[in-house]
Design a protein around this motif. Structure first.
Motif, short mmCIF file in Angstrom:
data_model
loop_
_atom_site.label_atom_id
_atom_site.label_comp_id
_atom_site.label_asym_id
_atom_site.label_seq_id
_atom_site.Cartn_x
_atom_site.Cartn_y
_atom_site.Cartn_z
N GLN A 1 -9.98 -81.01 -16.68
CA GLN A 1 -9.30 -79.80 -17.09
C GLN A 1 -8.72 -79.98 -18.49
OE1 GLN A 1 -6.63 -78.15 -14.18
NE2 GLN A 1 -5.34 -77.21 -15.74
N VAL A 2 -8.86 -78.96 -19.30
CA VAL A 2 -8.34 -79.01 -20.66
C VAL A 2 -6.81 -78.99 -20.62
CG1 VAL A 2 -8.16 -77.74 -22.82
CG2 VAL A 2 -10.38 -77.94 -21.67
N GLN A 3 -6.19 -79.85 -21.40
CA GLN A 3 -4.73 -79.89 -21.49
C GLN A 3 -4.30 -80.09 -22.93
OE1 GLN A 3 -3.36 -82.96 -18.75
NE2 GLN A 3 -2.85 -81.40 -17.24
N PHE A 4 -3.19 -79.45 -23.27
CA PHE A 4 -2.57 -79.62 -24.58
C PHE A 4 -1.09 -79.91 -24.37
CE2 PHE A 4 -6.29 -78.21 -26.70
CZ PHE A 4 -6.81 -77.15 -25.97
N VAL A 5 -0.58 -80.94 -25.06
CA VAL A 5 0.83 -81.28 -24.98
C VAL A 5 1.40 -81.29 -26.39
CG1 VAL A 5 2.54 -82.95 -24.24
CG2 VAL A 5 0.44 -82.64 -22.90
N GLU A 6 2.20 -80.28 -26.68
CA GLU A 6 2.79 -80.14 -28.02
C GLU A 6 4.18 -80.78 -28.07
OE1 GLU A 6 1.90 -77.52 -26.07
OE2 GLU A 6 0.30 -76.40 -27.08
N SER A 7 4.53 -81.30 -29.22
CA SER A 7 5.85 -81.91 -29.41
C SER A 7 6.25 -81.84 -30.86
CB SER A 7 5.83 -83.36 -28.93
OG SER A 7 4.91 -84.13 -29.69
N GLY A 8 7.52 -82.13 -31.13
CA GLY A 8 7.99 -82.21 -32.51
C GLY A 8 8.82 -81.05 -33.00
N GLY A 9 8.99 -80.05 -32.17
CA GLY A 9 9.80 -78.91 -32.58
C GLY A 9 11.28 -79.25 -32.61
N GLY A 10 12.07 -78.29 -33.08
CA GLY A 10 13.50 -78.49 -33.13
C GLY A 10 14.16 -77.43 -33.98
N LEU A 11 15.43 -77.67 -34.28
CA LEU A 11 16.21 -76.76 -35.11
C LEU A 11 16.35 -77.36 -36.51
CD1 LEU A 11 18.13 -74.35 -35.58
CD2 LEU A 11 19.97 -75.80 -34.67
N VAL A 12 15.97 -76.60 -37.51
CA VAL A 12 16.10 -77.05 -38.89
C VAL A 12 16.72 -75.93 -39.72
CG1 VAL A 12 14.19 -78.67 -38.79
CG2 VAL A 12 13.76 -76.32 -39.49
N GLN A 13 17.28 -76.32 -40.85
CA GLN A 13 17.82 -75.34 -41.78
C GLN A 13 16.70 -74.77 -42.63
OE1 GLN A 13 20.87 -77.36 -44.02
NE2 GLN A 13 22.42 -77.00 -42.43
N PRO A 14 16.87 -73.58 -43.15
CA PRO A 14 15.87 -73.05 -44.09
C PRO A 14 15.60 -74.04 -45.20
CG PRO A 14 17.45 -71.36 -43.50
CD PRO A 14 17.97 -72.64 -42.91
#
Length: 114
Positions: A1-14
């Motif tokens: 089965q195809v799977q994708f695991v995304e990571s690395g997001g967060g809160l940043v300032q402009p």
């Protein structure tokens, strides 16, 4: 089965930067064109960056010059380097094939706020 695991997001300032990663499985990655998509609240999911099996890269006008997509076929991973982030970049970011598979990962949340 195809799977994708995304990571690395967060809160940043402009003006800040983030690097997203997506580990893919269940397909022959090196033969798969890949893309990063995003979906902001109340909006449709949109493709913002793509990379072909031959490393040809394309970007939406809204991120061109600020985002860079790359891939590591040895790791079955696609990356999105995001620089000069703007509040309008805030969204949940997903990776998927192009054309996209029916399966989607959970995505990774990017928030841009001062």
């Amino acid at each position: 089965q195809v799977q994708f695991v995304e990571s690395g997001g967060g809160l940043v300032q402009p003006g800040g930067s983030l690097r997203l990663s997506c580990a893919a499985s269940g397909m022959i990655f090196r033969f798969t064109n890949m893309g990063w998509y995003r979906q902001a609240p109340g909006k449709q999911r949109e493709l913002v960056a793509s990379i072909s099996t031959a490393d040809v890269r394309n970007y939406s006008d809204s991120v061109k010059g600020r985002f860079t997509i790359s891939r590591d076929n040895a790791k079955n991973t696609v990356y999105l380097q995001m620089n000069s982030l703007k509040p309008e970049d805030a969204a949940v970011y997903y990776c998927n094939g192009i054309p996209n598979y029916i399966y989607w990962g959970r995505g990774t949340q990017v928030a841009v706020s001062s």
